[in-house]
Scaffold this motif. Sequence first.
Motif, PDB file in Angstrom:
ATOM      1  N   ILE A 145     -35.571  46.587 -89.272  1.00 37.07           N
ATOM      2  CA  ILE A 145     -35.237  45.315 -89.749  1.00 37.07           C
ATOM      3  C   ILE A 145     -34.212  45.594 -90.828  1.00 37.07           C
ATOM      4  N   THR A 146     -34.224  46.592 -91.630  1.00 37.51           N
ATOM      5  CA  THR A 146     -33.515  46.838 -92.834  1.00 37.51           C
ATOM      6  C   THR A 146     -32.323  47.892 -92.334  1.00 37.51           C
ATOM      7  N   THR A 147     -32.464  48.422 -91.103  1.00 37.89           N
ATOM      8  CA  THR A 147     -31.384  49.145 -90.597  1.00 37.89           C
ATOM      9  C   THR A 147     -30.198  48.219 -89.693  1.00 37.89           C
ATOM     10  N   SER A 148     -29.297  49.129 -89.146  1.00 43.02           N
ATOM     11  CA  SER A 148     -28.490  48.131 -88.468  1.00 43.02           C
ATOM     12  C   SER A 148     -28.837  47.994 -87.008  1.00 43.02           C
ATOM     13  N   LEU A 149     -30.164  48.455 -86.494  1.00 42.80           N
ATOM     14  CA  LEU A 149     -30.658  48.469 -85.469  1.00 42.80           C
ATOM     15  C   LEU A 149     -32.146  48.295 -85.142  1.00 42.80           C
ATOM     16  N   THR A 150     -32.644  46.998 -84.970  1.00 42.30           N
ATOM     17  CA  THR A 150     -33.972  46.907 -84.794  1.00 42.30           C
ATOM     18  C   THR A 150     -34.831  47.779 -83.561  1.00 42.30           C
ATOM     19  N   ASN A 151     -35.981  48.019 -83.954  1.00 47.23           N
ATOM     20  CA  ASN A 151     -36.692  48.926 -82.641  1.00 47.23           C
ATOM     21  C   ASN A 151     -37.738  47.818 -82.128  1.00 47.23           C
ATOM     22  N   GLN A 152     -37.046  47.522 -80.886  1.00 49.12           N
ATOM     23  CA  GLN A 152     -37.813  46.550 -80.036  1.00 49.12           C
ATOM     24  C   GLN A 152     -39.108  46.519 -79.768  1.00 49.12           C
ATOM     25  N   ASP A 153     -39.583  48.039 -79.684  1.00 41.90           N
ATOM     26  CA  ASP A 153     -41.009  48.327 -79.364  1.00 41.90           C
ATOM     27  C   ASP A 153     -41.947  48.017 -80.782  1.00 41.90           C
ATOM     28  N   LYS A 154     -41.295  47.822 -81.740  1.00 45.91           N
ATOM     29  CA  LYS A 154     -42.090  47.916 -82.824  1.00 45.91           C
ATOM     30  C   LYS A 154     -42.159  46.475 -83.781  1.00 45.91           C
ATOM     31  N   LEU A 155     -41.798  45.139 -82.965  1.00 44.66           N
ATOM     32  CA  LEU A 155     -41.571  44.080 -83.474  1.00 44.66           C
ATOM     33  C   LEU A 155     -42.943  43.368 -83.593  1.00 44.66           C
ATOM     34  N   ALA A 156     -44.098  43.656 -83.130  1.00 41.85           N
ATOM     35  CA  ALA A 156     -45.177  42.997 -82.996  1.00 41.85           C
ATOM     36  C   ALA A 156     -46.305  43.733 -82.923  1.00 41.85           C
ATOM     37  N   ASN A 157     -47.453  43.485 -83.697  1.00 39.81           N
ATOM     38  CA  ASN A 157     -48.554  44.143 -83.530  1.00 39.81           C
ATOM     39  C   ASN A 157     -49.805  43.125 -83.813  1.00 39.81           C
ATOM     40  N   ALA A 158     -51.071  43.605 -83.873  1.00 41.82           N
ATOM     41  CA  ALA A 158     -52.027  42.724 -84.073  1.00 41.82           C
ATOM     42  C   ALA A 158     -52.028  41.788 -85.418  1.00 41.82           C
ATOM     43  N   GLN A 159     -51.434  42.113 -86.267  1.00 37.88           N
ATOM     44  CA  GLN A 159     -51.380  41.684 -87.666  1.00 37.88           C
ATOM     45  C   GLN A 159     -50.187  41.117 -88.006  1.00 37.88           C
ATOM     46  N   PHE A 160     -48.711  41.438 -87.400  1.00 36.20           N
ATOM     47  CA  PHE A 160     -47.673  41.299 -87.799  1.00 36.20           C
ATOM     48  C   PHE A 160     -46.797  41.033 -86.582  1.00 36.20           C
ATOM     49  N   GLY A 161     -45.770  40.033 -86.894  1.00 38.62           N
ATOM     50  CA  GLY A 161     -44.802  39.801 -85.830  1.00 38.62           C
ATOM     51  C   GLY A 161     -43.277  39.726 -86.581  1.00 38.62           C
TER      52      GLY A 161
END
Length: 812
Positions: free
Chosen positions: A421-437
């Motif tokens: 999120i702090t870069t110019s391109l978000t990593n779509q595979d890392k946008l959710a896990n058991a504790q965060f979204g």
Amino acid sequence: MNFCPNCGNKLVPDANFCPNCGANLQKYRTTEPAAVPEAASQSEIPGNEHSTNELSAETSQSSVGSETHQPSQTSVSPVEDDGIESQQAESNAGVGSETIDVVTTEEAAETSEATEDAGAEASKSVLSEMTSLAARPKHQPATEMKVQPASSVARPEIHTRLVVKPQPTVPSGQLTRQLRASLNALYIQLTLTFDIPQGNGTLTTKFSRIKLRIAKKIEGYDLDELAYKVEPLCQDDHVATQEEVEFVQALINKYQNYGRTSELEKKLNLLSGQSSNAIVDADHLNQLQEYMHVDRGNLETDLLTMIEGLSTQHGKLIFLVGNVGDGKSHLIGYLKQKHRDLFREKQVKIHYDATESFDSHKTAMETLLEVLQPFSDGKLATTQMNLVVAINMGILMNFIRQAKQAGDFEQVLAFLAASGITTSLTNQDKLANAQFGLLSFRDYPLFKVDATGTNSQFYDALFDKVAMQSTTNPFYQAYQMDQQHYVTRLTHHNYELFMNPKVRETLKFLLIKIQVESKVIISTRALLELIHDILVPNQLEENDVINYQESLPYLLFGGSGDSAVIKKINKFDPQKFQNQRAEELMTKIYNSRKDLQKLAEDFLGAEDAHQIEWLWDYVNVDKASFEEKLGLLLRIKYLLEREDAIFDDGPYHEYLQLLMAAATKDGRHPVNREFYKQTKQFIYDWNGSPQSNYIFTFINERKKFGVAVPFNLEFKEITEHDFNVVFQLKNADATQGHALVIDFDLFVLIKRVGQGYLLKTADRHQFVNVATFIENITKSRQTDKETLIGNIETNHYYRLTYDGMDVEMGEM
């Protein structure tokens, strides 16, 4: 009676008045009872036992007053009746007929032929009748009247029916009398509206005097209307037309409602950034905020899916990230309102980054850190809280810095770093896990890049919310309400223009263009404010006059407000187009002796010119300069016919084609391949090259001596990101590639250099990224082993080579 005895017009069955000349048809029905004199009261009318049998339903209906005859949209026309007066004298005093005065208007109108002052008295009666009609809403049918008969006779309930048929030609003499009576009525209405004592004299004298008295109480264009459109009608030798009669009658209705607050302007003002409506209370969306909701791709669905997946046993933190005004609070409020049970079941709590502080002594950031404590490293495993944090990008960056200093949010920070999120391109595979979204508004763009440059379902839906001609649209309802009360201002004409799909399509094209070309970020709030700013004229200083410069074309391309969006659109003012067609138009306007309205018809075509006929009421054609005429025609033409050849926008459309090709990531795509060749040559031209596969790294100030190194560019990849073309390139003997980001401005420069343009110092200062890219890519193994030095003017160079032990120099 099938035809009017006065003008010969074909009559509607059972009509009381002629719809063409307004003549009282009761005068010509010798078998009908005359109206009881106005002075007589109902209690003085003797009953008549024969009245019920003698008076048919048709006769009763013809006795109904003229209030129900004319449609409410059109004022009652004052009529000079030339009928046989002797028939009015016949009276059946013994008949228990309704005591409704149906001849007062005509009798008063007849007296206006004698003197202007007597005409004024007739106009008072006309004005009274018109006022009663104007008070009825436009959509209401003709009045259903219950007529009270004499006490001794029972009468049926009377219903009137309004039928409008095409009007045949009316004799000019009669129209002239109607016009003069209407002008008298208008004069009386002006005195009532502006609280001015009535005067004596001719119509010309009356209007000349009252115009001076109300000059400071009336809008400038309305004063011009009285001076240039009404006063000429007052001349004694003026021969009237039907259009002029209707025009004056419409003015009477207008001034009956003059100064009335516009319902449309009230509604549009809610879109302004200065309105309290711009601040969303997520717990209580108002009716307009709920109506204005538009889906933003799959963002709404994805957030709802995340919330549905929450558990009350194991807590979860969801970040909803966006820029200021994107609609984070609105989206959460809308979902809470539509899915109250779900939010209650999942025990979802909401926090708004910069808008909530529970303690007046704490900053918003201190409050945020406190709210997130259940998700700190020591409590994360046991927390049961489900929390959605709506947060601006700037606040999120600040939180990351503060959390690093605090040292107890390592897991939150690790998730944010992995998300990109702090870069110019978000990593779509890392946008959710058991504790965060995490959901970011930037991953749900408002438009798509295609060859048309106008692909945006979001803009279409939002514009339709304002412009859709539907009873469910509160803006259109307000517009209709104003029309019913004859409230028409420049705002209404701007709104009518905005309702034209071609205008909205052009506006959408411009919004996408400034984002692609100028990298402007347009939030939903800024978009709503833009709609307000181009429809509602600016607040004027005292004694200023609203003119064409407050119309939509000028507010859009020449607006001087605080809107950053309008300031960017100003750069694309159609007046700035320079090509052969534009020059031909300039020459034609400069040499033309036609008035501006005729030029508009020639330039725009009859259909488009008809849509802006209202504009001429706000233009002083005689004083308009050449530049004003040209700007007016070009701006209107662009709004209605943007694809005309005069507005050729070739470079922008080429860039759209390149973005689409780059998005395929196919290096062999013809468009990508051709642009790569142009870019490679541009890089050589940027630094200069003594010969093939060499590039200068140093040139002295006199540009006589230079140093060059091997430079053999190779292609690795092409992509599209944030409306930029991104090349991954490397030197032939290097393993690492470097990115060259090409935006629209650099794209245009590359094209110009390919056509022979010589780079200037300003270009090098503007595109520092090109110099940085060349510097990085020339740092390869081969450049350490070989260098060229020499005289640029004579093209005489020496080669320096390093064999690992010594440096050797040889003449080339």
